[in-house]
Structure formats: C-alpha cells, structure tokens
Design a protein around this motif. Structure first.
Motif, PDB file in Angstrom:
ATOM      1  N   GLY A  34       0.778  -1.249   0.000  1.00  0.00           N
ATOM      2  CA  GLY A  34       0.000   0.000   0.000  1.00  0.00           C
ATOM      3  C   GLY A  34       0.803   1.289   0.000  1.00  0.00           C
ATOM      4  N   CYS A  35       1.872   1.381  -0.768  1.00  0.00           N
ATOM      5  CA  CYS A  35       2.629   2.644  -0.863  1.00  0.00           C
ATOM      6  C   CYS A  35       1.743   3.709  -1.531  1.00  0.00           C
ATOM      7  CB  CYS A  35       3.897   2.440  -1.688  1.00  0.00           C
ATOM      8  SG  CYS A  35       4.911   1.075  -1.112  1.00  0.00           S
ATOM      9  N   ALA A  36       1.617   4.873  -0.884  1.00  0.00           N
ATOM     10  CA  ALA A  36       0.703   5.919  -1.362  1.00  0.00           C
ATOM     11  C   ALA A  36       1.053   6.343  -2.794  1.00  0.00           C
ATOM     12  CB  ALA A  36       0.759   7.114  -0.424  1.00  0.00           C
ATOM     13  N   TRP A  37       2.332   6.336  -3.121  1.00  0.00           N
ATOM     14  CA  TRP A  37       2.805   6.849  -4.407  1.00  0.00           C
ATOM     15  C   TRP A  37       3.088   5.733  -5.419  1.00  0.00           C
ATOM     16  CZ3 TRP A  37       7.110   4.082  -4.177  1.00  0.00           C
ATOM     17  CH2 TRP A  37       7.652   3.848  -2.910  1.00  0.00           C
ATOM     18  N   CYS A  38       2.597   4.530  -5.141  1.00  0.00           N
ATOM     19  CA  CYS A  38       2.886   3.379  -6.020  1.00  0.00           C
ATOM     20  C   CYS A  38       2.412   3.642  -7.453  1.00  0.00           C
ATOM     21  CB  CYS A  38       2.187   2.139  -5.480  1.00  0.00           C
ATOM     22  SG  CYS A  38       2.352   0.709  -6.568  1.00  0.00           S
ATOM     23  N   HIS A  42      -2.788  -0.888  -9.975  1.00  0.00           N
ATOM     24  CA  HIS A  42      -3.683  -1.850 -10.625  1.00  0.00           C
ATOM     25  C   HIS A  42      -3.261  -3.296 -10.360  1.00  0.00           C
ATOM     26  CE1 HIS A  42      -0.325  -1.081 -13.293  1.00  0.00           C
ATOM     27  NE2 HIS A  42      -0.593  -2.202 -13.918  1.00  0.00           N
ATOM     28  N   THR A  43      -2.129  -3.492  -9.695  1.00  0.00           N
ATOM     29  CA  THR A  43      -1.684  -4.868  -9.397  1.00  0.00           C
ATOM     30  C   THR A  43      -1.989  -5.253  -7.944  1.00  0.00           C
ATOM     31  OG1 THR A  43       0.494  -4.151  -8.640  1.00  0.00           O
ATOM     32  CG2 THR A  43       0.276  -4.655 -10.984  1.00  0.00           C
ATOM     33  N   TRP A  44      -2.554  -4.353  -7.152  1.00  0.00           N
ATOM     34  CA  TRP A  44      -2.681  -4.610  -5.715  1.00  0.00           C
ATOM     35  C   TRP A  44      -3.632  -5.770  -5.382  1.00  0.00           C
ATOM     36  CZ3 TRP A  44      -2.999   0.763  -2.770  1.00  0.00           C
ATOM     37  CH2 TRP A  44      -1.779   1.428  -2.931  1.00  0.00           C
ATOM     38  N   GLY A  94       3.052  -5.313  -8.576  1.00  0.00           N
ATOM     39  CA  GLY A  94       2.731  -6.143  -7.426  1.00  0.00           C
ATOM     40  C   GLY A  94       3.968  -6.510  -6.626  1.00  0.00           C
ATOM     41  N   GLU A  95       3.763  -7.431  -5.702  1.00  0.00           N
ATOM     42  CA  GLU A  95       4.891  -7.902  -4.887  1.00  0.00           C
ATOM     43  C   GLU A  95       5.212  -9.345  -5.255  1.00  0.00           C
ATOM     44  OE1 GLU A  95       7.380  -6.678  -3.052  1.00  0.00           O
ATOM     45  OE2 GLU A  95       7.861  -8.780  -3.320  1.00  0.00           O
ATOM     46  N   GLN A 188      16.138   6.493  -5.803  1.00  0.00           N
ATOM     47  CA  GLN A 188      15.232   6.661  -6.950  1.00  0.00           C
ATOM     48  C   GLN A 188      14.181   7.719  -6.598  1.00  0.00           C
ATOM     49  OE1 GLN A 188      14.269   3.457  -9.673  1.00  0.00           O
ATOM     50  NE2 GLN A 188      12.173   3.508  -8.939  1.00  0.00           N
ATOM     51  N   PRO A 189      14.227   8.889  -7.264  1.00  0.00           N
ATOM     52  CA  PRO A 189      13.250   9.940  -6.983  1.00  0.00           C
ATOM     53  C   PRO A 189      11.832   9.437  -7.221  1.00  0.00           C
ATOM     54  CG  PRO A 189      14.993  10.746  -8.437  1.00  0.00           C
ATOM     55  CD  PRO A 189      15.177   9.266  -8.329  1.00  0.00           C
ATOM     56  N   ILE A 190      10.911   9.779  -6.323  1.00  0.00           N
ATOM     57  CA  ILE A 190       9.524   9.346  -6.460  1.00  0.00           C
ATOM     58  C   ILE A 190       8.809  10.203  -7.502  1.00  0.00           C
ATOM     59  CG2 ILE A 190       7.293   9.253  -5.238  1.00  0.00           C
ATOM     60  CD1 ILE A 190       8.857   8.318  -2.748  1.00  0.00           C
ATOM     61  N   SER A 191       8.234   9.525  -8.477  1.00  0.00           N
ATOM     62  CA  SER A 191       7.352  10.150  -9.486  1.00  0.00           C
ATOM     63  C   SER A 191       7.990  11.311 -10.242  1.00  0.00           C
ATOM     64  CB  SER A 191       6.033  10.595  -8.831  1.00  0.00           C
ATOM     65  OG  SER A 191       5.404   9.481  -8.249  1.00  0.00           O
TER      66      SER A 191
END
Ligand SMILES: C[S@@+](CC[C@H](N)C(=O)[O-])C[C@H]1O[C@@H](n2cnc3c(N)ncnc32)[C@H](O)[C@@H]1O
Ligand SMILES: Nc1nc2[nH]cc(C(=O)O)c2c(=O)[nH]1
Ligand code: SF4
Ligand SMILES: [Mg+2]
Length: 222
Positions: A34-38, A42-44, A94-95, A188-191
């Motif tokens: 559940g990372c907010a910025w994932c 759609h794979t959760w 996904g994981e 790795q910079p987010i987004s």
C-alpha cells in the motif's frame, strides 16, 4: 505451480544497475503493502472475477486489474512465440515475493535466461542463488508491512524511493544493520518530481550512492 500474471512485455530496463538492458518483464498480481505513491496500483488486488485468458492479458492497451494464470513452462513458450530477443527477465509486480519464485527462476535459468527480482523486501525472498535481487525497502507503509532484515541481507542492489529528507534517514537506519560490502545502493526519486530528483542527487553525492531515474518514464515507454 501457477503464477498470477498482470502483464508480460519486452522493453528496456529503466531502473537500477541493469538500466538500458533489454528485458522481458513479468508483472505478477497482488500486493498488500500500500505505498501511497505506487505507480502500479492496478496490481494490488487479486480479484477472482478478473481472471482472464492469456490472449486478453497480452492484448492490453492500458493498465488493468485483469490477470491470467501461467506456469513457468507456459511463460517460456510465450517468450518464444512472442519472438522476444531479450535474455534478461525482470520479475516484478505487485509484490513478486508473495510467490515462491524458485520454480520460475530455475526454469528460466535452465533455458538460458538471467533473472532479476524487483521486491519491497516485505516477504521472504524465495529465489535461487543466481537471481539478481533488487530490494526497494518499504518503511511505515499503510499496509503495516516492513522490509525484512533477511531481504536486505540477500539484496544485490538496494534501490530506495525518495522524496523527503526523512526517506534518507530511514535508509541510513536500514543500512546501519546491513553489511553493504558487495551491494549497490541507489536513490530513486519518487514520481520524477523535480524536488525529489534534486534531493536524490544531493544525497548521492554526499554518500557516494548511485542515482536511478526511471528512464522509461522519461522516454514514454513501458
Ligand atoms: C512497482 S514496484 C513492484 C515491485 C515491488 N513491489 C517493489 O516495491 O519493489 C517496482 C519499483 O518501482 C518503484 N516505484 C513504485 N512507484 C514509484 C514511483 N511513483 N516513483 C518511483 N519509483 C516507484 C518501487 O519502489 C520499486 O522499486
Ligand atoms: N522499463 C521499465 N523498467 C522498470 N524497472 C522496474 C520496473 C517495475 O515496474 O518494476 C520497470 C517498468 O515498469 N518498466
Ligand atoms: S510494495 Fe511495490 S507494488 Fe506494492 S504498493 Fe509499494 S511500490 Fe507498489
Ligand atoms: Mg514500473
């Protein structure tokens, strides 16, 4: 053993130490972290009603929550029928470590492929010793999961998503208890946020870490 597959495609690895390498991506369905910025929400969920046939998954024109069941042997056959030339296979999600990846990786290795796993490190990593493991540690995410020390120890590469100073503090804390001798450390910079990128560059210089910028997003490819 069957794997739940959201998508399979051939592209250029856009992150970490294999950046620029042609690769077949196998994206497995399901992630509870559940990372907010994932960027792959759609794979959760694994919704049984959204199981479809392989041809529907291969015909996807956009991200969807549909998935299909495939064995390692079926994936190999697919790689051949699609005419993929890459010999590097990235197993992500996904994981992906919710699954036992040993049968899949062993089948791929026996057929001459190299494997790389992209994981949050929140599940035990079940892979053969030859697999390259990229751990992107997850700390304080809403799912209540956290990176395991055993995952950090197994990592060949630690690729930490960052946007704020506190993310650097978290990484330093994790590295404190980890022997980093043979590991590559990436920020790795987010987004692709400009502020996150500037922060990552500054801390890469400060600690002699590497920068990973999700090249595929700058190129507009998968
Ligand atoms: C989508 S995750 C899937 C694999 C695994 N669940 C994990 O988190 O490593 C693949 C990679 O993308 C990174 N990622 C996800 N969303 C991102 C974003 N918005 N910006 C930068 N990196 C992101 C993750 O940290 C991870 O390194
Ligand atoms: N080109 C490309 N490189 C990637 N490296 C890691 C990815 C991932 O989603 O795990 C990814 C991805 O989605 N596309
Ligand atoms: S662990 Fe990976 S797939 Fe799961 S929510 Fe976080 S970034 Fe997304
Ligand atoms: Mg991605």
């Amino acid at each position: 053993m069957l794997y739940k597959v959201n998508e399979i495609f051939e592209t250029i690895q856009g992150e970490g130490s294999f950046t620029g390498v042609p690769a077949i991506f196998v994206r497995l369905q399901g992630c509870p972290v559940g990372c907010a910025w994932c960027d792959t929400k759609h794979t959760w969920l694994v919704n049984p009603e959204l199981e479809v046939k392989l041809d529907k998954v291969m015909a996807k024109a956009a991200d969807t929550e549909q998935w299909t069941s495939l064995s390692a042997e079926q994936m190999l056959t697919l790689f051949e029928s699609e005419g993929y030339q890459a010999r590097h296979v990235v197993i992500t999600g996904g994981e992906p470590c919710m699954y036992d990846l040993k049968p899949l990786c062993n089948t791929l290795h026996n057929a001459g492929y190299q494997t790389q796993i992209e994981t949050s490190g929140t599940f035990e990593i079940l892979v053969p010793p030859e697999s390259w493991v990229t751990v992107s540690p997850k700390v304080n995410m809403k799912g209540g999961y956290k990176v395991l020390q055993s995952a950090l120890d197994r990592a060949d590469e630690i690729k930490h998503p960052v946007a704020m100073d506190k993310h650097i503090e978290q990484l330093l804390q994790l590295l404190n208890d980890t022997d980093t001798g043979n590991k590559l450390i990436y920020l790795q910079p987010i987004s692709q946020q400009a502020k996150a990128t500037a922060l990552a560059i500054a801390y890469c210089k400060k600690y002699n870490w590497r920068l990973s910028v999700q090249v595929h997003k700058y190129l507009g490819i998968e």
